[in-house]
Write a protein that holds these residues in place. Sequence first.
Motif, mmCIF file in Angstrom:
data_model
loop_
_atom_site.group_PDB
_atom_site.id
_atom_site.type_symbol
_atom_site.label_atom_id
_atom_site.label_comp_id
_atom_site.label_asym_id
_atom_site.label_seq_id
_atom_site.Cartn_x
_atom_site.Cartn_y
_atom_site.Cartn_z
ATOM 1 N N LEU A 27 0.733 -1.255 0.069
ATOM 2 C CA LEU A 27 0.059 -0.060 0.024
ATOM 3 C C LEU A 27 0.832 1.206 -0.041
ATOM 4 N N VAL A 28 0.544 2.139 -1.040
ATOM 5 C CA VAL A 28 1.047 3.662 -0.763
ATOM 6 C C VAL A 28 -0.411 4.409 -0.936
ATOM 7 N N ASN A 29 -0.683 5.094 0.163
ATOM 8 C CA ASN A 29 -2.204 5.910 0.191
ATOM 9 C C ASN A 29 -1.710 7.272 0.452
ATOM 10 N N PHE A 30 -2.137 8.231 -0.320
ATOM 11 C CA PHE A 30 -2.154 9.688 -0.176
ATOM 12 C C PHE A 30 -3.549 10.192 -0.159
ATOM 13 N N VAL A 88 -6.704 6.658 1.621
ATOM 14 C CA VAL A 88 -6.375 5.788 2.799
ATOM 15 C C VAL A 88 -7.510 4.980 3.113
ATOM 16 N N ALA A 89 -8.629 5.641 3.023
ATOM 17 C CA ALA A 89 -9.879 4.619 3.250
ATOM 18 C C ALA A 89 -10.137 3.721 2.261
ATOM 19 N N GLY A 121 -0.671 6.829 4.194
ATOM 20 C CA GLY A 121 -0.191 5.538 4.672
ATOM 21 C C GLY A 121 0.618 4.533 3.892
ATOM 22 N N LEU A 122 1.566 3.818 4.307
ATOM 23 C CA LEU A 122 2.380 2.935 3.785
ATOM 24 C C LEU A 122 2.181 1.512 4.230
ATOM 25 N N ARG A 175 2.498 1.967 8.510
ATOM 26 C CA ARG A 175 2.316 3.326 9.252
ATOM 27 C C ARG A 175 1.226 4.061 8.371
ATOM 28 N N VAL A 176 0.412 4.563 9.036
ATOM 29 C CA VAL A 176 -0.532 5.591 8.696
ATOM 30 C C VAL A 176 -0.717 6.569 9.503
ATOM 31 N N GLY A 177 -0.479 7.960 9.007
ATOM 32 C CA GLY A 177 -0.316 9.304 9.745
ATOM 33 C C GLY A 177 -0.551 10.398 8.879
ATOM 34 N N VAL A 178 0.300 11.364 9.309
ATOM 35 C CA VAL A 178 0.296 12.605 8.553
ATOM 36 C C VAL A 178 1.735 13.047 7.802
ATOM 37 N N ALA A 179 1.532 13.276 6.374
ATOM 38 C CA ALA A 179 2.783 13.689 5.800
ATOM 39 C C ALA A 179 3.030 15.085 5.886
#
Length: 469
Positions: free
Chosen positions: A248-251, A256-257, A276-277, A288-292
Amino acid sequence: MKTVVLKKADPLFLAEVDAAQIPMGADDYRFRLGMLRERMDADGIDAAVIVGDREHFANIEHFCGYDCRFEESVFVVPREGAPTLLVGNEGMSYSFCVPYEIRRAYYRNFSLQGQPRRKEEKLDEILRDAGVFPGAMVGLIGFKYFLPEYIPTDPKYTFDAPHYVVEALRSLAGFENVVNYTAALTGLDSGMRLRVYTAKEIAAAETAGARSANVLMRLLKSMQPGMTEYALSESARVGFAPHVMHPLVNFGPESVALGIRSPRDDVRLSLGDQCGLCYGVRGSLSSRVGVAARDEATMHESLRPHLFSFYGEFFRAMGAWYEALKVGADGNALHRAVHDILDGPNHFVELNCGHFTGMDEWVNALSYEGSTYTVPDGAYMQVDIISSMPDPARTAICEDPAIVAGPALRAALGREYPEVYARILARQRAFREVLGIDLCDDVLPLTNINAAMFPFMLNPDIVFALEEA
């Protein structure tokens, strides 16, 4: 009560581990096969019949190293004699990866649609030759066992195996003699695959963990605003090892959802937004999912108020979970460690807090309200806690693998794989001295980034930590 602070990351968190993977050999598989046969003897099972496919390969792989890469397969284990592996056209040559003597049989109806078949290959005859005799007690192992409160049928006779396989077994052994035996491998609390038994299995899990965490850290270090999800995925420098789940690479909150709809070429990273990565080879996964963001000032203005109330509290709950984890801890204690902190208006945790893992990412889970199941010695676990909230959309994940091992297993690891054990001891030190998490000696973090939660994912030099108030 401990409070959450921001702290400089330990260099350990940012360091890749260069460690060769450790494959299982003939003696390892024979050991597991012996354990299964002991269980069969105790349960009165004459033949264990394990079905698998490309997605649900792990139960077969556990006993022989063969994973179903193209088509369905069946592995038959009689109480005595060589096991038999049934494969289709494209499984036979690959079946010679099995490092000990087995019997092999073609059953070409397992092959892909339109490929050659053989009229003389009759499934009931092949199964009889493999050890399923008339009147035998057959333990059929699929991917799931069932609980009576959730289905209208008898769980003992309910299967997630192909119907034609079930019918062939029943025609040989009799209807009542074919029973769901999946719990012998994955059931709470004595399933064979919920734990490891040897130092070698721990070392293999640790080297798999290193490979997954290395990729995650490459992604984290390469991520920049303006990049597309696909462009970042190209920076991972991954090999061709099979994945334990879709990478996963989610921006952004929508991506992310959606999660596994990743990576996309049309989605770019915005500074301060969610990201999220996730990457995992078989035997491990790091996410990890958080804030860029680079710091609090560069967080999106809607997320900034939630730096500590959402993300920081999530870290405090995860720290409490780690502190509760040990051999003999019960599932309710693990559940409460998280929910005593996150049950409130700022968090929503739906799934179990942590679960068993292995060659398949989710094997089972013992952490839920009121659970009396206990963590076994050798428990192979994924530290998987997910909290999410809407308005503004936000999700927190800090996921890595760990093994919970008593003194005998740890001593064996130190003797047989001192380099692996040294890396684990260094991680335990970082837990206690840098992150402020009082980790039990039983808990063996399998990656350098276990519990390293980066509040600003564009600045991995900063982590959350706990300090006594």
